[in-house]
Enzyme design. Structure first.
Site, short mmCIF file in Angstrom:
data_model
loop_
_atom_site.label_atom_id
_atom_site.label_comp_id
_atom_site.label_asym_id
_atom_site.label_seq_id
_atom_site.Cartn_x
_atom_site.Cartn_y
_atom_site.Cartn_z
N TYR A 150 0.72 -1.26 0.00
CA TYR A 150 0.10 0.05 0.03
C TYR A 150 1.00 1.42 -0.03
O TYR A 150 1.83 1.16 0.88
CB TYR A 150 -1.02 -0.19 1.32
CG TYR A 150 -1.84 1.26 1.55
CD1 TYR A 150 -2.98 1.57 0.67
CD2 TYR A 150 -1.51 2.11 2.39
CE1 TYR A 150 -3.56 2.57 0.78
CE2 TYR A 150 -2.20 3.15 2.50
CZ TYR A 150 -3.29 3.52 1.66
OH TYR A 150 -4.08 4.71 2.00
N ASP A 156 -0.91 -7.57 6.13
CA ASP A 156 -2.01 -6.51 6.08
C ASP A 156 -3.38 -7.24 5.26
O ASP A 156 -3.01 -7.64 4.25
CB ASP A 156 -1.29 -5.27 5.21
CG ASP A 156 -2.39 -4.18 4.97
OD1 ASP A 156 -3.76 -4.46 5.12
OD2 ASP A 156 -2.08 -3.03 4.64
C1 LIG Z 1 -6.23 2.19 3.08
C2 LIG Z 1 -5.11 1.14 3.50
C3 LIG Z 1 -4.18 1.27 4.38
C4 LIG Z 1 -3.97 2.62 5.10
O1 LIG Z 1 -5.21 2.74 5.84
P1 LIG Z 1 -5.96 4.18 6.45
O2 LIG Z 1 -6.95 3.75 7.40
O3 LIG Z 1 -6.31 4.99 5.26
O4 LIG Z 1 -4.97 4.77 7.32
C5 LIG Z 1 -3.44 0.43 4.65
N1 LIG Z 1 -3.37 -0.90 3.92
C6 LIG Z 1 -4.20 -0.87 2.81
C7 LIG Z 1 -4.22 -2.39 2.03
C8 LIG Z 1 -5.11 -0.08 2.45
O5 LIG Z 1 -6.03 -0.33 1.62
#
Ligand SMILES: *Cc1c(COP(=O)(O)O)cnc(C)c1O
Length: 419
Positions: A135, A207
Site C-alpha cells: 500500500y 495486512d
Molecule cells: C487504506 C489502506 C491502508 C491505510 O489505512 P488508512 O485507514 O487509510 O490509514 C493500509 N493498507 C491497505 C491495504 C489499505 O487499503
C-alpha cells in the site's frame, strides 16, 4: 520485542478479579476458547456485545466518558482513562479479534497509525522486508519516516517466496506482507513466508485489508500480527477512518498496547461504535462483494474492449490455485487493462454512472479509479512500470448494488470508451 508495560493499563491486573462493568458480564462471547465454536456471522454479531446490565439495552451504549470513577484508589471497573482503554473501543477490539481467530485486538485511529505503531515497537535500528507493491502509505512510512528511526526497508517481489531468502539480514526484525496486493492483485504464500521469517528470527505482519477476516485469517497460516485498515471492508460504509491489529502473542499484545497508550493514536468511541455496527454485516457484505466482483470480472474477460483482467477468482489468474488454498474467497477488488491506453481509461471512468470515480475501497458503493494517476501517483514512473501499474490499468472496488445494474454500467462505459 521487549515490552515495558509497567504503566500500561490492564483491567485484569488492577481489579479484584470480579469485572462487572457490563461489557464483560457473560463468559459466553468474550472468552477466546468459548466463542471459537460459533460461526463467523454469529461471532460478528455477538462477541463483545452483551446487553447493558443496567438498562437491558440490546445495543451497548456509546461510552463517551474520558474518565471512570474509582471506588477507592486504584479500584475501578476495568477502565480508568479512555486513551488507555475505552468500553466501546474494547467491544470492537474483541469482536474483530474473534473474527481473525486472535486473542488480542488493538484499535487505532487509522490503518496508517497501526503501521506507525508496529514500526515504533521495533526500536531504533533494525531492518524490515516488505512486499514490493505494498500500500502506498505503507511504502511512504517505511521509506520516509521509519528511516528516521534508523530502520531500513528492503522491498521484494514475493510472488515467489524464495525471493525473500537473500533479503534477510542479521538485524531483520519484521516481514510485512499484503496479499493480494494493490492494485495488481499479486498473491504471497503466507504460510511459506511465515516459515522463512521465523527461521530467520523475524515476525510476520500481514495486512489483510483487501480480504477482510471473512475471506482470510493470516494468524491461522502462521502470521504473528494481522492488520486492517478498518476504513475499508470492516467498517464498510466509507464513513470512518480507523485501523486494527490482532495477535495471539501475549508479548506482542503487551508491547502494542503500551505503544497504543503511549503514542495515543486511538479511535474515538463514536468511530469505534460505527465500525462495530458495520462489522455486524461483514459476512453478508463480503459474499455480495464477491458475487458481484466475479460477475464483473467475467464480463470484462469476455469483452473485446479489454486487454486483460486481474481477479484472483478467475482461472486465468496466475496464482488462482494459491488463492483457493490460503483464502476462503477472492474478495471484491478487480483490476483490468482497457484497450486504447490512457485516453480510453479516462473516457471509461468518466462514462460510469453507478461506479463513482474516487480513491479508497471496501464500501457498499462501487468505486473506480486510475491507479497510475490517483492512488499510485506518488510512486515513480519506473517503479510503476516494474509493478505493472500501466496507464490503461483501471481498479474497481465492486460494491453490493444489484449485480445486473453494475454489469450494465460497466458495459455502457466500455462501449463509450472503446470503439
Ligand atoms: C487504506 C489502506 C491502508 C491505510 O489505512 P488508512 O485507514 O487509510 O490509514 C493500509 N493498507 C491497505 C491495504 C489499505 O487499503
Amino acid at each position: 520485542m521487549t515490552p515495558n508495560i509497567t504503566d500500561s493499563i490492564s483491567a485484569e491486573e488492577v481489579t479484584d478479579g470480579s469485572i462487572t462493568n457490563g461489557f464483560h458480564q457473560t463468559e459466553t462471547f468474550n472468552n477466546h476458547e468459548q466463542f471459537s465454536k460459533y460461526g463467523f456471522g454469529t461471532r460478528a454479531i455477538h462477541v463483545g456485545q452483551e446487553p447493558d446490565p443496567h438498562t437491558g439495552a440490546v445495543i451497548p451504549a456509546i461510552s463517551l466518558s474520558t474518565t471512570f470513577k474509582q471506588s477507592s484508589i486504584g479500584v475501578h471497573k476495568g477502565f480508568e482513562y479512555s486513551r488507555s482503554d475505552n468500553p466501546t473501543r474494547r467491544s470492537f477490539e474483541e469482536a474483530v479479534a474473534a473474527l481473525e481467530k486472535g486473542k488480542y485486538g488493538l484499535a487505532y485511529s487509522s490503518g496508517s497509525a497501526v503501521t506507525a505503531t508496529i514500526v515504533s515497537t521495533l526500536g531504533f535500528g533494525g531492518h524490515i522486508i516488505s512486499v514490493n507493491d505494498v500500500y502506498g502509505g505503507t511504502h511512504r512510512y517505511f521509506t520516509k519516516v521509519a528511516v528516521n528511526q534508523g530502520i531500513e526497508t528492503t522491498f521484494v517481489d514475493l510472488t515467489n517466496p524464495n525471493n525473500i531468502i537473500s533479503a534477510f539480514r542479521a538485524n531483520t526484525k519484521l516481514v510485512w506482507v499484503e496479499t493480494p496486493t494493490n492494485p495488481t492483485l499479486r498473491l504471497t504464500d503466507i504460510r511459506e513466508i511465515a516459515r522463512l521469517a521465523h527461521f530467520h528470527g523475524a515476525i510476520l505482519v500481514v495486512d489483510n485489508t483487501f480480504m477482510s477476516p471473512y475471506f482470510q485469517n493470516p494468524l491461522e497460516l502462521g502470521a504473528d500480527i494481522v492488520v486492517h485498515s478498518v476504513t475499508k471492508y470492516i467498517n464498510g460504509h466509507s464513513d470512518v477512518i480507523m485501523g486494527i491489529a490482532v495477535t495471539n502473542n501475549p508479548e506482542i499484545n503487551e508491547s502494542l498496547r503500551f505503544y497504543q497508550n503511549s503514542i495515543g493514536a486511538v479511535p474515538s468511541a463514536f468511530d469505534s461504535w460505527l465500525a462495530n455496527r458495520g462489522l455486524k454485516t461483514l459476512h453478508i457484505r463480503m459474499r455480495q462483494h464477491q458475487e458481484n466482483a466475479m460477475a464483473v470480472a467475467r464480463l470484462l474477460e469476455k469483452s473485446n474492449k479489454v486487454e486483460s483482467v486481474i481477479y484472483p477468482g478467475l482461472e486465468s489468474h496466475p496464482q488462482h490455485t494459491l488463492a483457493k488454498k490460503q483464502a476462503k474467497g477472492f474478495g471484491g477488488m478487480v483490476s483490468f487493462r482497457i484497450k486504447g491506453g490512457f485516453d480510453s481509461a479516462n473516457k471509461f471512468l468518466q462514462s460510469l454512472k453507478l461506479f463513482t470515480l474516487a480513491e479508497s475501497l471496501g464500501g457498499v458503493e462501487s468505486l473506480a479509479e486510475h491507479p497510475a494517476r490517483m492512488t499510485h501517483a506518488s510512486v515513480s514512473e519506473e517503479i510503476r512500470r516494474a509493478l505493472g501499474v500501466t496507464d490503461n490499468l483501471v481498479r474497481l472496488s465492486v460494491g453490493i448494488e444489484d449485480k445486473e445494474d453494475l454489469l450494465l454500467d460497466i458495459q455502457q462505459a466500455l462501449d463509450a470508451a472503446v470503439h
